[in-house]
Design a protein around this motif. Sequence first.
Motif, PDB file in Angstrom:
ATOM      1  N   SER A  57       0.833  -1.209   0.000  1.00  0.00           N
ATOM      2  CA  SER A  57       0.000   0.000   0.000  1.00  0.00           C
ATOM      3  C   SER A  57       0.862   1.251   0.000  1.00  0.00           C
ATOM      4  N   GLU A  58       0.347   2.269  -0.645  1.00  0.00           N
ATOM      5  CA  GLU A  58       1.004   3.570  -0.679  1.00  0.00           C
ATOM      6  C   GLU A  58      -0.038   4.636  -0.405  1.00  0.00           C
ATOM      7  N   THR A  59       0.362   5.654   0.300  1.00  0.00           N
ATOM      8  CA  THR A  59      -0.542   6.770   0.535  1.00  0.00           C
ATOM      9  C   THR A  59      -0.399   7.744  -0.623  1.00  0.00           C
ATOM     10  N   PRO A  60      -1.506   8.061  -1.288  1.00  0.00           N
ATOM     11  CA  PRO A  60      -1.397   9.001  -2.404  1.00  0.00           C
ATOM     12  C   PRO A  60      -0.991  10.384  -1.915  1.00  0.00           C
ATOM     13  N   LYS A  61      -0.243  11.077  -2.737  1.00  0.00           N
ATOM     14  CA  LYS A  61       0.238  12.405  -2.341  1.00  0.00           C
ATOM     15  C   LYS A  61      -0.876  13.437  -2.365  1.00  0.00           C
ATOM     16  N   ASP A  62      -1.807  13.273  -3.289  1.00  0.00           N
ATOM     17  CA  ASP A  62      -2.883  14.247  -3.421  1.00  0.00           C
ATOM     18  C   ASP A  62      -4.211  13.617  -2.994  1.00  0.00           C
ATOM     19  N   LEU A  63      -4.698  14.019  -1.837  1.00  0.00           N
ATOM     20  CA  LEU A  63      -5.985  13.502  -1.347  1.00  0.00           C
ATOM     21  C   LEU A  63      -7.106  14.530  -1.510  1.00  0.00           C
ATOM     22  N   SER A  64      -6.833  15.578  -2.274  1.00  0.00           N
ATOM     23  CA  SER A  64      -7.862  16.602  -2.448  1.00  0.00           C
ATOM     24  C   SER A  64      -8.993  16.083  -3.325  1.00  0.00           C
ATOM     25  N   ASN A  65     -10.145  16.631  -3.122  1.00  0.00           N
ATOM     26  CA  ASN A  65     -11.364  16.290  -3.879  1.00  0.00           C
ATOM     27  C   ASN A  65     -11.784  14.836  -3.724  1.00  0.00           C
ATOM     28  N   ARG A  66     -11.343  14.174  -2.693  1.00  0.00           N
ATOM     29  CA  ARG A  66     -11.722  12.769  -2.472  1.00  0.00           C
ATOM     30  C   ARG A  66     -12.807  12.692  -1.414  1.00  0.00           C
ATOM     31  N   ILE A  67     -13.840  11.949  -1.724  1.00  0.00           N
ATOM     32  CA  ILE A  67     -14.849  11.660  -0.722  1.00  0.00           C
ATOM     33  C   ILE A  67     -14.649  10.211  -0.285  1.00  0.00           C
ATOM     34  N   ILE A  68     -15.033   9.939   0.929  1.00  0.00           N
ATOM     35  CA  ILE A  68     -14.806   8.611   1.489  1.00  0.00           C
ATOM     36  C   ILE A  68     -16.084   7.804   1.408  1.00  0.00           C
ATOM     37  N   LEU A  69     -15.979   6.649   0.815  1.00  0.00           N
ATOM     38  CA  LEU A  69     -17.090   5.704   0.735  1.00  0.00           C
ATOM     39  C   LEU A  69     -16.708   4.500   1.595  1.00  0.00           C
ATOM     40  N   SER A  70     -17.454   4.273   2.653  1.00  0.00           N
ATOM     41  CA  SER A  70     -17.136   3.187   3.583  1.00  0.00           C
ATOM     42  C   SER A  70     -18.157   2.071   3.434  1.00  0.00           C
ATOM     43  N   ILE A  71     -17.676   0.848   3.440  1.00  0.00           N
ATOM     44  CA  ILE A  71     -18.551  -0.315   3.325  1.00  0.00           C
ATOM     45  C   ILE A  71     -18.290  -1.215   4.530  1.00  0.00           C
ATOM     46  N   GLN A  72     -19.323  -1.395   5.336  1.00  0.00           N
ATOM     47  CA  GLN A  72     -19.185  -2.256   6.509  1.00  0.00           C
ATOM     48  C   GLN A  72     -19.268  -3.722   6.093  1.00  0.00           C
ATOM     49  N   LYS A  73     -18.950  -4.606   7.028  1.00  0.00           N
ATOM     50  CA  LYS A  73     -18.918  -6.036   6.710  1.00  0.00           C
ATOM     51  C   LYS A  73     -20.271  -6.591   6.303  1.00  0.00           C
ATOM     52  N   ASP A  74     -21.371  -5.942   6.740  1.00  0.00           N
ATOM     53  CA  ASP A  74     -22.692  -6.412   6.340  1.00  0.00           C
ATOM     54  C   ASP A  74     -23.161  -5.785   5.028  1.00  0.00           C
ATOM     55  N   GLY A  75     -22.312  -4.976   4.401  1.00  0.00           N
ATOM     56  CA  GLY A  75     -22.637  -4.376   3.116  1.00  0.00           C
ATOM     57  C   GLY A  75     -23.262  -2.999   3.213  1.00  0.00           C
ATOM     58  N   THR A  76     -23.425  -2.476   4.426  1.00  0.00           N
ATOM     59  CA  THR A  76     -23.967  -1.135   4.600  1.00  0.00           C
ATOM     60  C   THR A  76     -22.967  -0.114   4.076  1.00  0.00           C
ATOM     61  N   VAL A  77     -23.469   0.826   3.278  1.00  0.00           N
ATOM     62  CA  VAL A  77     -22.600   1.800   2.620  1.00  0.00           C
ATOM     63  C   VAL A  77     -22.802   3.175   3.245  1.00  0.00           C
ATOM     64  N   TYR A  78     -21.702   3.874   3.479  1.00  0.00           N
ATOM     65  CA  TYR A  78     -21.714   5.235   3.994  1.00  0.00           C
ATOM     66  C   TYR A  78     -20.944   6.109   3.025  1.00  0.00           C
ATOM     67  N   LEU A  79     -21.518   7.249   2.699  1.00  0.00           N
ATOM     68  CA  LEU A  79     -20.842   8.234   1.862  1.00  0.00           C
ATOM     69  C   LEU A  79     -20.492   9.400   2.767  1.00  0.00           C
ATOM     70  N   GLY A  80     -19.207   9.603   3.003  1.00  0.00           N
ATOM     71  CA  GLY A  80     -18.790  10.520   4.056  1.00  0.00           C
ATOM     72  C   GLY A  80     -19.151   9.853   5.367  1.00  0.00           C
ATOM     73  N   GLY A  81     -19.971  10.475   6.164  1.00  0.00           N
ATOM     74  CA  GLY A  81     -20.436   9.850   7.394  1.00  0.00           C
ATOM     75  C   GLY A  81     -21.904   9.486   7.337  1.00  0.00           C
TER      76      GLY A  81
END
Length: 141
Positions: A57-81
């Motif tokens: 794994s590498e951390t990208p240098k530019d994290l601007s304009n990125r939104i976080i999409l999180s997927i829990q183990k049961d498949g529940t999806v979160y966009l941001g929080g």
Amino acid sequence: MKQKKSRLPLKRRDASSVPMAPMIDMVFLLLVFFMCVSSLSQAGHRVELELPESTASETPKDLSNRIILSIQKDGTVYLGGAKVEEGKLEARLLEMQELYPEIKLRIRADHVTKFENVKQAMSAATKAGISDYIYGTIQGE
């Protein structure tokens, strides 16, 4: 009529003195601003996940304009929080892509999340016109 002179010493003002009250006000405003911004930027990280481990794994240098999409183990999806209802991810991503055409995606999924759920999220992003996404992992040894 003669005026009496005051016996109190006159305050002398140096020409180089800086008014401190506006500076203190500005410091407090900046402090409040950074506290708000830092809490908003961490909104996507509030979804607790155990990320998979990767040695490459590498951390990208530019994290601007990125939104976080999180997927829990049961498949529940979160966009941001915010939780996204099932089947509405593509529409939400499309709305965001129309508002912010330069948007990128950072996908975080629990290490036991089925790949099918991650694949659906990537497919929804692609259909919404977001082709730049990265996958979040923990750097292992």
